[in-house]
Scaffold this active site. Structure first.
Site, PDB file in Angstrom:
ATOM      1  N   ASP A 106      17.248  82.948  54.417  1.00 51.21           N
ATOM      2  CA  ASP A 106      17.761  84.131  53.732  1.00 51.21           C
ATOM      3  C   ASP A 106      17.650  85.326  54.671  1.00 51.21           C
ATOM      4  OD1 ASP A 106      18.548  85.736  51.423  1.00 51.21           O
ATOM      5  OD2 ASP A 106      17.675  84.118  50.229  1.00 51.21           O
ATOM      6  N   ASP A 220      21.886  88.206  52.084  1.00 50.49           N
ATOM      7  CA  ASP A 220      21.661  88.918  50.832  1.00 50.49           C
ATOM      8  C   ASP A 220      22.531  90.182  50.736  1.00 50.49           C
ATOM      9  OD1 ASP A 220      19.941  89.057  48.435  1.00 50.49           O
ATOM     10  OD2 ASP A 220      19.277  90.952  49.303  1.00 50.49           O
ATOM     11  N   GLU A 274      26.426  86.902  50.461  1.00 39.72           N
ATOM     12  CA  GLU A 274      26.399  87.215  49.023  1.00 39.72           C
ATOM     13  C   GLU A 274      27.150  88.524  48.820  1.00 39.72           C
ATOM     14  OE1 GLU A 274      23.240  87.808  45.349  1.00 39.72           O
ATOM     15  OE2 GLU A 274      23.020  88.940  47.182  1.00 39.72           O
ATOM     16  N   HIS A 348      18.607  81.528  41.756  1.00 46.13           N
ATOM     17  CA  HIS A 348      17.351  82.180  41.360  1.00 46.13           C
ATOM     18  C   HIS A 348      17.578  83.498  40.622  1.00 46.13           C
ATOM     19  CE1 HIS A 348      18.657  84.232  44.886  1.00 46.13           C
ATOM     20  NE2 HIS A 348      17.739  85.162  44.735  1.00 46.13           N
ATOM     21  N   ASP A 349      18.818  83.992  40.591  1.00 45.83           N
ATOM     22  CA  ASP A 349      19.127  85.249  39.901  1.00 45.83           C
ATOM     23  C   ASP A 349      19.853  85.031  38.569  1.00 45.83           C
ATOM     24  OD1 ASP A 349      18.183  86.814  42.005  1.00 45.83           O
ATOM     25  OD2 ASP A 349      20.154  86.959  42.956  1.00 45.83           O
TER      26      ASP A 349
END
Ligand code: TEU
Length: 581
Positions: A106, A220, A274, A348-349
């Site tokens: 990440d 991210d 993302e 995870h979100d």
């Protein structure tokens, strides 16, 4: 639509791969402190190999005070103590590579932690060399009656942006009497990408990780790094109140392209950006991922995960299948000739897919398999989020104390403080549906009290349904979601049409069935998915010619099914994939 022939395939390993996402804090705890860690992941390497995945995407493991579970990084080149050491991380990488599994890390470079050395220095004085690493502004004094935030008397923030986690996106800092920008938590100050030194340092850090042998990055909120001119140029403060202005900012393509030219190009990597926001045009998408674009392999968009979002964090809106099909089909067609899709139904979100798009009650198993079938038979690279392969569900937290996530806690606390809501009970069900903590409960390895995740007290509670839903039980049961996922992952390796075939949507207006044909040369797949708990008749449209074709059921979640594909009845949450040649 052009139909691709087999010899025209533009192959890439990351198109043929299945990615498995690991949220380390919740995956496996090796030392009993209740927090998952890297040695815990190492213990499960054979598990990943058995499932058959090709790539692991690791959520942040860097040193962090964990205001946002590692998305607030204090040192990009160190491993968080709770997760282990750099030597552990190196062992993990070697263990993955030994099993032919790649690793993507990440990359969180829109912001750092306020505890990062750069920010510590930055906030010390207006003159120091790190001041411009972040976005500092003077407050506004031209506003009467601002009651919003803790600036000095009579001073308002530079503009009225609300952070993504609620509350103002600016924080007043007494030391220098200015405000800094934080699009997320107050402990996540935004980096100033206008400053070439910031870009140099970020690129150097990426290079450092690549030299350690990683295989790519998940980036991210990368489309937030170019701030709108009013902020970036340090112009006089404004009244802008729309955070949307920060999305796909004016210099975004310049920055991503520069990152590609200086770091990524010439290496065979998987990169996925993302991209926050909704309604991205295909032109914008191909500017990132197209052949003449900035060089990213693919991107995560948010369109399907915004369909059921209401105005406030705990509001839940209805979604319907035609809209869901519409979003995915837009992307399937939109990137059919240029670019490549990522495919995800949760992470995870996001809430658990089976609770959101399926049925986590009576048809949990069937609907988890159906959603898996969708994920693995659209055109794009599937991302499986830990526990998805078990059909893990959302979790019912009984009090606010049980939640851990800043994105849940901040807005609920401020609504309680401001009197907008009177009690947790009022928002409880909304949080059960929407909170990110739904996805962050421990991975369910066994039917033990702590789901076999830890010997200690888990940092977040385990879902009580680990009694029934767990790896041990799933592996022992040939009919489990787990075995079905393994079959889907295998099939991808055997049939090019699954990876590269064109997508053709059937029955776009049908409210229960999602059906499509995938075609590559002479190979055809017919996929039919019944998104309902009722039996639903399916009729193949006339334009799909199956006269004289050989039909075989490639995979289905009810085992057998008839091979007359012109019309049949789909059972509740039934998924069938036929090979028609
Ligand atoms: O997520 C960005 C993001 O878009 C989320 O705020 C998302 O909209 C929201 O959680 C949906 O409910 C990334 C990371 O994936 C997330 O975990 C971080 O909190 C965030 O960036 C800040 O780094």
């Amino acid at each position: 639509m052009t139909s691709h022939a087999e010899d025209e395939i533009d192959r890439a390993w990351w198109k043929e791969a299945v990615v498995y996402q690991i949220y380390p804090r919740s995956f496996n705890d090796s030392d009993g402190d209740g927090v998952g860690d890297i040695p815990g992941i190492i213990e499960k390497l054979d598990y990943l190999a058995d499932l058959g995945v090709d790539v692991v995407w690791l959520n942040p493991v860097y040193e962090s005070p964990n205001a946002d579970n590692g998305y607030d990084i204090a040192d990009y080149r160190a491993i968080m103590d709770e997760f282990g050491t750099m030597a552990d991380w190196e062992e993990l990488l070697a263990g993955l590579h030994e099993r032919d599994i790649k690793l993507i890390m990440d990359l969180v470079v829109n912001h750092t932690s306020d505890e990062h050395e750069w920010f510590r220095r930055s906030r010390e004085s207006k003159e120091n060399e790190y001041r411009d690493y972040y976005v500092w502004r003077r407050g506004r004094t031209d506003v009467d009656g601002w009651t919003g935030h803790k600036g000095p008397e009579g001073e308002a923030p530079p503009n009225e942006w609300e952070s993504f986690f609620g509350g103002p996106a600016w924080e007043y800092d007494e030391r220098t009497g200015e405000w800094y920008l934080h699009l997320f938590d107050v402990k996540q100050p935004d980096l100033n990408w206008e400053n070439p030194d910031v870009r140099d340092d970020v690129f150097e850090m990426m290079e450092w990780w690549l030299e350690k042998g990683i295989d790519g990055f998940r980036m991210d909120v990368i489309n937030l790094v170019s701030k709108p001119p009013s902020v970036a140029a340090n112009d006089p403060p404004t009244n802008e109140s729309d955070l949307g202005a920060t999305i796909d900012g004016p210099r975004i393509h310049e920055y991503v392209r520069e990152m590609n030219d200086r770091v990524l190009a010439g290496r065979d990597l998987l990169t996925v950006g993302e991209m926050i926001g909704s309604g991205m045009s295909m032109e914008e998408a191909t500017a990132y991922v197209g052949e003449d674009g900035d060089g990213l392999s693919m991107l995560f968009h948010f369109e399907h995960v915004l369909l059921d979002r209401g105005e406030r964090f705990w509001d839940v809106a209805d979604w319907n299948l035609t809209d869901l099909k519409g979003v995915f089909s837009k992307w399937q067609y939109g990137l059919s000739d240029d670019g490549w899709n990522s495919l995800y139904l949760n992470n995870h979100d996001q809430p658990r897919m089976v609770s959101r798009f399926g049925d986590d009650g009576e048809y949990r198993r069937e609907s988890a398999k159906l959603l898996g079938t969708l994920l693995h038979t659209l055109r794009g690279t599937p991302y499986v989020y830990q526990g998805e392969e078990l059909g893990m569900t959302n979790c019912r937290f009984e009090s606010l104390d049980e939640y851990r996530d800043v994105e849940t806690l901040n807005p609920v606390r401020s609504a309680l403080d401001g009197g907008e809501i009177e009690s947790f009970e009022e928002v409880k069900e909304g949080l059960w549906a929407n909170s990110r903590d739904n996805a962050r409960t421990p991975m369910q390895w066994t039917d033990g009290e702590r789901a076999g995740f830890t010997d200690g007290e888990p940092w977040i509670k385990a879902n009580p349904n680990c009694r029934e839903i767990n790896v041990e039980a799933a592996r022992a049961d040939e009919d489990s979601v787990w075995h079905y996922y393994r079959d889907l992952i295998d099939l991808r390796k055997e049939h090019d049409v699954i990876v590269y075939g064109d997508y053709d949507l059937l029955l776009p207006e049908h409210e229960e069935i999602w059906a499509y044909v995938r075609t590559l040369g002479d190979e055809r797949l017919l996929v039919t998915l019944n998104f309902s708990g009722e039996e639903t008749p399916f009729e193949l449209p006339d334009r799909i010619d199956v006269d004289g074709a050989t039909v075989e059921l490639l995979v289905g979640n009810y085992g057998d099914a008839e091979t007359n594909v012109e019309s049949f009845v789909l059972r509740p949450w039934e998924a069938r994939v036929y090979r028609v040649t």
